[in-house]
Design an enzyme around this catalytic site. Structure first.
Site, PDB file in Angstrom:
ATOM      1  N   CYS A   2       0.870  -1.186   0.000  1.00 50.83           N
ATOM      2  CA  CYS A   2       0.000   0.000   0.000  1.00 50.83           C
ATOM      3  C   CYS A   2       0.904   1.231   0.000  1.00 50.83           C
ATOM      4  O   CYS A   2       2.048   1.172   0.448  1.00 50.83           O
ATOM      5  CB  CYS A   2      -0.930   0.089   1.213  1.00 50.83           C
ATOM      6  SG  CYS A   2      -2.243  -1.160   1.219  1.00 50.83           S
ATOM      7  N   ARG A  18      -4.819   7.103  -0.184  1.00 52.94           N
ATOM      8  CA  ARG A  18      -4.044   5.875  -0.183  1.00 52.94           C
ATOM      9  C   ARG A  18      -4.430   4.948  -1.332  1.00 52.94           C
ATOM     10  O   ARG A  18      -5.560   4.977  -1.835  1.00 52.94           O
ATOM     11  CB  ARG A  18      -4.227   5.145   1.144  1.00 52.94           C
ATOM     12  CG  ARG A  18      -5.624   4.611   1.442  1.00 52.94           C
ATOM     13  CD  ARG A  18      -5.871   3.150   1.015  1.00 52.94           C
ATOM     14  NE  ARG A  18      -4.931   2.223   1.533  1.00 52.94           N
ATOM     15  CZ  ARG A  18      -5.010   1.664   2.748  1.00 52.94           C
ATOM     16  NH1 ARG A  18      -6.054   1.930   3.519  1.00 52.94           N
ATOM     17  NH2 ARG A  18      -4.077   0.817   3.154  1.00 52.94           N
TER      18      ARG A  18
END
Length: 329
Positions: A2, A18
């Site tokens: 991530c 994100r």
């Protein structure tokens, strides 16, 4: 896997955004947990009521869900990211502390705190527990990026040697190694610049850049956590931030698109493919959750302030995984 960033527009709106990179199979839906929603603490078998309404992306597995990221009604935002091979959790409860499973920490933060300053005090009373018979908790290796409506932002990490809240100096978080390692690693890229390179002479040969962009030579482009941290840090801290609210949203998505994973490019040893399942951008000040998915890049928005926040049951929103094309003729 991530990548997460924080950003501020010129009109003082603060964003946490994100990429959620994982293999296919997770059940993803944006969820609203209202103020009176109570979640079951599996460590104590007690229901714990929420102080604040929470809106964010939920990940469901075996009838249990966690929040991967989200925002509460006071503008506190949080995202959980993987931190492989770094965490050591407690294996015993401490009676006088808040005992929380590692995958429940995101919701605990958003349901109970309003600012980063308040949270830092609350962390002193937090005991993150992974019982020896809970393989899911033991396998949860993570850290957290938290930001509030003032732009104050921290990275929370619990490792073998410490439990720390780092001031988020560059506005970026990826995965292992730890956050302080990534900051030190940035020093290797002092030569990278947004400015065009100058002509130089080697002996009698005059060397000239033959295209724009030579200042960025050396900027990594692979998908490792360290390379994504460097590239996202460079972009986040060199883009033109003379943009308004909508421009801030667009820049968040553009930065994260530059480190997004395409199917087939990042293969595990078991031949599974990591992809960017969704990208989210959360505005702390407006409490609006923007997101797009791997199969539908259109940006969707859910406004926490438009919802009834005094309920006690979860509300889920449909996950937009079908491509939508706007035809113009």
């Amino acid at each position: 896997m991530c990548t997460a960033i924080t950003l501020k527009s010129k009109d003082q709106h603060h964003f946490l955004a994100r990429n959620y990179d994982f293999v296919k199979g997770a059940e993803l839906r944006v969820a609203l947990a209202p103020r009176r929603f109570s979640y079951l603490n599996k460590l104590t078998n007690k229901s714990i009521p929420s102080k604040y309404a929470v809106l964010g992306m939920s990940v469901s597995s075996d009838g249990y869900f966690i929040f991967a990221d989200g925002v509460n009604e006071k503008g506190l935002t949080c995202a959980i990211l993987e931190l492989p091979s770094q965490n050591i959790w407690a294996d015993q409860l401490i009676e006088e502390k808040e005992n929380i499973l590692p995958y429940d920490v995101t919701f605990w933060i958003l349901a109970n705190f309003t600012t980063v300053k308040e949270l830092k005090e609350g962390l002193k009373n937090l005991n993150i527990v992974a019982p020896l018979d809970d393989q899911g908790a033991l396998a949860t290796q993570v850290h957290w990026l938290v930001s509030d409506a003032t732009g104050d932002s921290i990275v929370i990490e619990k490792t073998r040697t410490s439990f720390r809240a780092y001031y988020n100096k560059v506005g970026v978080l990826t995965n292992s190694p730890t956050y302080d390692w990534h900051l030190t690693n940035l020093n290797r890229y002092l030569n990278v610049s947004d400015k065009q390179s100058n002509d130089v002479k080697w002996g009698n040969e005059l060397l000239k850049p033959y295209s724009q962009g030579f200042g960025g030579l050396g900027l990594p482009g692979d998908y490792s956590s360290s390379s994504r941290f460097v590239k996202a840090s460079f972009l986040r801290n060199h883009i033109n931030l003379d943009v308004n609210y909508e421009g801030g949203i667009l820049e968040c998505f553009r930065i994260l698109n530059s480190v997004a994973m395409l199917e087939g490019i990042v293969q595990t040893r078991s031949n599974e493919s990591f992809i960017t399942l969704y990208t989210s951008c959360i505005c702390s000040n407006q409490q609006i959750y923007y997101y797009s998915t791997y199969t539908n890049p259109q940006i969707y928005a859910i406004d926490l302030k438009k919802e009834v926040l005094d309920g006690n049951t979860l509300k889920f929103y449909s996950y937009p995984d079908q491509l939508i094309i706007h035809h113009q003729n």
